[in-house]
Write an enzyme that holds these catalytic residues in place. Sequence first.
Site, PDB file in Angstrom:
ATOM      1  N   LYS A   1     -27.140 -39.542  22.217  1.00  0.00           N
ATOM      2  CA  LYS A   1     -27.763 -38.640  23.177  1.00  0.00           C
ATOM      3  C   LYS A   1     -29.286 -38.729  23.096  1.00  0.00           C
ATOM      4  O   LYS A   1     -29.959 -38.845  24.102  1.00  0.00           O
ATOM      5  CB  LYS A   1     -27.301 -37.205  22.893  1.00  0.00           C
ATOM      6  CG  LYS A   1     -27.894 -36.160  23.798  1.00  0.00           C
ATOM      7  CD  LYS A   1     -27.344 -34.774  23.477  1.00  0.00           C
ATOM      8  CE  LYS A   1     -28.044 -33.687  24.292  1.00  0.00           C
ATOM      9  NZ  LYS A   1     -27.577 -32.338  23.937  1.00  0.00           N
TER      10      LYS A   1
ATOM     11  N   GLU B   1     -29.251 -44.138  12.012  1.00  0.00           N
ATOM     12  CA  GLU B   1     -28.053 -44.921  11.702  1.00  0.00           C
ATOM     13  C   GLU B   1     -27.602 -45.732  12.917  1.00  0.00           C
ATOM     14  O   GLU B   1     -27.272 -46.921  12.811  1.00  0.00           O
ATOM     15  CB  GLU B   1     -26.906 -44.007  11.260  1.00  0.00           C
ATOM     16  CG  GLU B   1     -27.173 -43.196   9.999  1.00  0.00           C
ATOM     17  CD  GLU B   1     -27.663 -41.787  10.301  1.00  0.00           C
ATOM     18  OE1 GLU B   1     -28.483 -41.611  11.233  1.00  0.00           O
ATOM     19  OE2 GLU B   1     -27.222 -40.871   9.595  1.00  0.00           O
TER      20      GLU B   1
ATOM     21  N   GLY C   1     -24.019 -32.451  21.385  1.00  0.00           N
ATOM     22  CA  GLY C   1     -23.368 -33.669  20.912  1.00  0.00           C
ATOM     23  C   GLY C   1     -21.934 -33.444  20.491  1.00  0.00           C
ATOM     24  O   GLY C   1     -21.028 -34.176  20.885  1.00  0.00           O
ATOM     25  N   ARG C   2     -21.682 -32.359  19.725  1.00  0.00           N
ATOM     26  CA  ARG C   2     -20.322 -32.143  19.221  1.00  0.00           C
ATOM     27  C   ARG C   2     -19.377 -31.602  20.282  1.00  0.00           C
ATOM     28  O   ARG C   2     -18.211 -31.362  20.017  1.00  0.00           O
ATOM     29  CB  ARG C   2     -20.369 -31.227  18.009  1.00  0.00           C
ATOM     30  CG  ARG C   2     -21.083 -29.911  18.233  1.00  0.00           C
ATOM     31  CD  ARG C   2     -21.325 -29.179  16.926  1.00  0.00           C
ATOM     32  NE  ARG C   2     -22.148 -27.985  17.094  1.00  0.00           N
ATOM     33  CZ  ARG C   2     -23.480 -27.999  17.084  1.00  0.00           C
ATOM     34  NH1 ARG C   2     -24.120 -29.158  16.866  1.00  0.00           N
ATOM     35  NH2 ARG C   2     -24.187 -26.894  17.251  1.00  0.00           N
TER      36      ARG C   2
ATOM     37  N   GLU D   1     -21.023 -27.493  12.081  1.00  0.00           N
ATOM     38  CA  GLU D   1     -22.352 -27.722  12.664  1.00  0.00           C
ATOM     39  C   GLU D   1     -22.650 -26.624  13.691  1.00  0.00           C
ATOM     40  O   GLU D   1     -23.808 -26.335  13.977  1.00  0.00           O
ATOM     41  CB  GLU D   1     -22.457 -29.101  13.316  1.00  0.00           C
ATOM     42  CG  GLU D   1     -23.895 -29.523  13.594  1.00  0.00           C
ATOM     43  CD  GLU D   1     -24.029 -30.998  13.918  1.00  0.00           C
ATOM     44  OE1 GLU D   1     -23.791 -31.378  15.079  1.00  0.00           O
ATOM     45  OE2 GLU D   1     -24.403 -31.776  13.010  1.00  0.00           O
TER      46      GLU D   1
ATOM     47  N   HIS E   1       1.526 -33.812  -1.288  1.00  0.00           N
ATOM     48  CA  HIS E   1       1.551 -34.578  -2.541  1.00  0.00           C
ATOM     49  C   HIS E   1       0.143 -34.752  -3.084  1.00  0.00           C
ATOM     50  O   HIS E   1      -0.123 -35.656  -3.870  1.00  0.00           O
ATOM     51  CB  HIS E   1       2.219 -35.934  -2.273  1.00  0.00           C
ATOM     52  CG  HIS E   1       3.576 -35.797  -1.675  1.00  0.00           C
ATOM     53  ND1 HIS E   1       4.722 -35.677  -2.432  1.00  0.00           N
ATOM     54  CD2 HIS E   1       3.965 -35.685  -0.379  1.00  0.00           C
ATOM     55  CE1 HIS E   1       5.765 -35.521  -1.630  1.00  0.00           C
ATOM     56  NE2 HIS E   1       5.338 -35.523  -0.369  1.00  0.00           N
TER      57      HIS E   1
ATOM     58  N   LYS F   1     -33.288 -35.417   7.748  1.00  0.00           N
ATOM     59  CA  LYS F   1     -33.829 -36.548   8.517  1.00  0.00           C
ATOM     60  C   LYS F   1     -35.324 -36.712   8.215  1.00  0.00           C
ATOM     61  O   LYS F   1     -35.811 -37.817   8.012  1.00  0.00           O
ATOM     62  CB  LYS F   1     -33.631 -36.306  10.009  1.00  0.00           C
ATOM     63  CG  LYS F   1     -32.181 -36.350  10.477  1.00  0.00           C
ATOM     64  CD  LYS F   1     -32.099 -36.078  11.981  1.00  0.00           C
ATOM     65  CE  LYS F   1     -30.660 -36.054  12.474  1.00  0.00           C
ATOM     66  NZ  LYS F   1     -30.570 -35.758  13.931  1.00  0.00           N
TER      67      LYS F   1
HETATM   68  O1  F6P Z   1     -25.788 -34.345  13.145  1.00  0.00           O
HETATM   69  C1  F6P Z   1     -26.903 -34.130  13.939  1.00  0.00           C
HETATM   70  C2  F6P Z   1     -26.650 -34.725  15.296  1.00  0.00           C
HETATM   71  O2  F6P Z   1     -27.738 -34.423  16.122  1.00  0.00           O
HETATM   72  C3  F6P Z   1     -25.344 -34.252  15.942  1.00  0.00           C
HETATM   73  O3  F6P Z   1     -25.443 -32.967  16.485  1.00  0.00           O
HETATM   74  C4  F6P Z   1     -25.106 -35.351  16.930  1.00  0.00           C
HETATM   75  O4  F6P Z   1     -23.780 -35.348  17.424  1.00  0.00           O
HETATM   76  C5  F6P Z   1     -25.429 -36.576  16.071  1.00  0.00           C
HETATM   77  O5  F6P Z   1     -26.513 -36.155  15.239  1.00  0.00           O
HETATM   78  C6  F6P Z   1     -25.759 -37.836  16.856  1.00  0.00           C
HETATM   79  O6  F6P Z   1     -26.856 -37.566  17.690  1.00  0.00           O
HETATM   80  P1  F6P Z   1     -27.183 -38.643  18.865  1.00  0.00           P
HETATM   81  O7  F6P Z   1     -25.975 -38.646  19.788  1.00  0.00           O
HETATM   82  O8  F6P Z   1     -28.407 -38.129  19.509  1.00  0.00           O
HETATM   83  O9  F6P Z   1     -27.354 -39.981  18.212  1.00  0.00           O
END
Ligand code: F6P
Length: 558
Positions: free
Chosen positions: A212, A218, A272-273, A358, A389, A521
Amino acid sequence: MNNPHPHSKKDAVPSALDACLNRLEVNSTSSLADLFAQEPNRATQWTFKAAGITLDLCRTPIHDNSLKSIVKYAQSQELGSKIRQLLSGGELNTTERRAAHHTALRDIFDSPASGHQQMARHTFERVCELADQLGSGQWLGANGDPITDVINIGIGGSDLGPRLVCAALDHGQLANSERPAVHFVANVDPVELDQVLATCQPSSTLIVVASKTFSTVETLENARAARQWLLREILDADLGKHLIGITANIEKAVEFGIDAENLLPLWDWVGGRYSLWSAIGLPIAIAHGRQYFEQLLRGANAMDKHFCDSELNQNLPFLLAALDLINVNVCGAQSAAVLPYSHQLALLPAYLQQLCMESNGKSVRLNGEHVSYATSPVVWGSAGTVGQHSFHQLLHQGTGNIPIDFILPLRPNKASTFDDDARHRQLVANCLAQSKALTEGKSAAQALQELLAAGAGQEEAERLAPHKASPGNRCNTIIAMDELTPATLGALIALYEHKIFVQSVFWDINAFDQWGVELGKQLGGPIDTAMSLGKNSSSETDAATQQWINNYFSANSR
Ligand code: F6P
């Protein structure tokens, strides 16, 4: 741990919440056995249905008086108005001054009314068109090869939702599908992408960069590596056939090198979530086709309509949130388990960890004051029967009461091809047995009698009986569907989304921001920079971190 009932400041929420919790505390002294004894029809009276989901609350501490107290509290917090704001795109994400309008993403099949719904419908059609081009072999790579593999590179909400849904709708049919194989890469650990690239060829692979913000380290690092991998066989000018983006940050995505026409939009009114219903769901449409993706959205929309229209005492998301208020703020539960009795739903706990923790892992109220009560518990779990188990020993005989949601599809997606195959029936029987055992337990006296009946001597039986007793009286719900279909899966996920929203209203917190992840971050950048500059860098960091930077250099300099 936060005392759930401190002397609260005189303002609206804590005093109203305190009053509600005090009433609940008085009313929550009955055990589950007491409740069943007091309510002969409890098993049926506390079962509710909506959007293909059946919610069974009879083996939980909730009862008429406690529900009435919570309904009264909810009304004092104007929950009804806040639900309408949620569903109409009100600015409920108050710290970021944004709407949380994920419900618009699935309210697009009747007459789309709002601008958000029209944008969502247009994007849904683009997603399905792209998925159909890939699924039909119409989309060819630079060298003329059909796309056989799609790699979604994203993390958090840009990964967990599509990853869950792709797996949850795969009962073994994807392996023989003509559609591209969909892979997911999230971790910056190079191994995850390496493992996937080892199974793919650049000429027949499409990379989807899902982010987003288009600023998540990453994702960008993995995207850079994947692009280098593509360029081993693809000319830079032809990358457009192998690289697409899903983002709200068009400028950064184009700067990265993705053609503007290969970008699918996201918007700031979708968290995002909460975004699997958006273009982030592209992998779902690629793997499973338009029909499944549409049915998923329609299922969630059916739960949205139930959430908006039904009375609170018949409202499945509200009832689950009400139960959580009792478990967390009266009974002091600090964790909650989600145990899907379905291998296809094995990723559901991981998905719900982000969605729940979150969203409601917060300790500051909407007005900026620190909360004086507990908020989200730790959410965890894994698929049954495997957990039996592993950790069920603690659930039965541990010292804490961990509320459990059993998720139970009652029939498999397909009939077995093996003779006399009792396995799915046994899966269901195990779930029901676990629920019964956690509710009823076994007294030491019962254990003693069983041991004696099995031939143990009196002394041996008395020695073992305390160890074989289980306290029972452990809260557990059963959330079931006849079958795990795209529609019931959509309804199940929306059920949790709305439960979480109701919880946030109870706790007077913002479910839609995530400032807590910013600090990590911020600190990660300078530490990575120090580590990139070599051993003699003069990094301005604390001694504990510095020793590990030095250890890193030692380990990597051999
Ligand atoms: O974990 C923090 C966060 O901003 C989440 O809310 C989001 O889903 C994820 O990192 C990935 O963010 P992006 O879609 O902007 O890469």
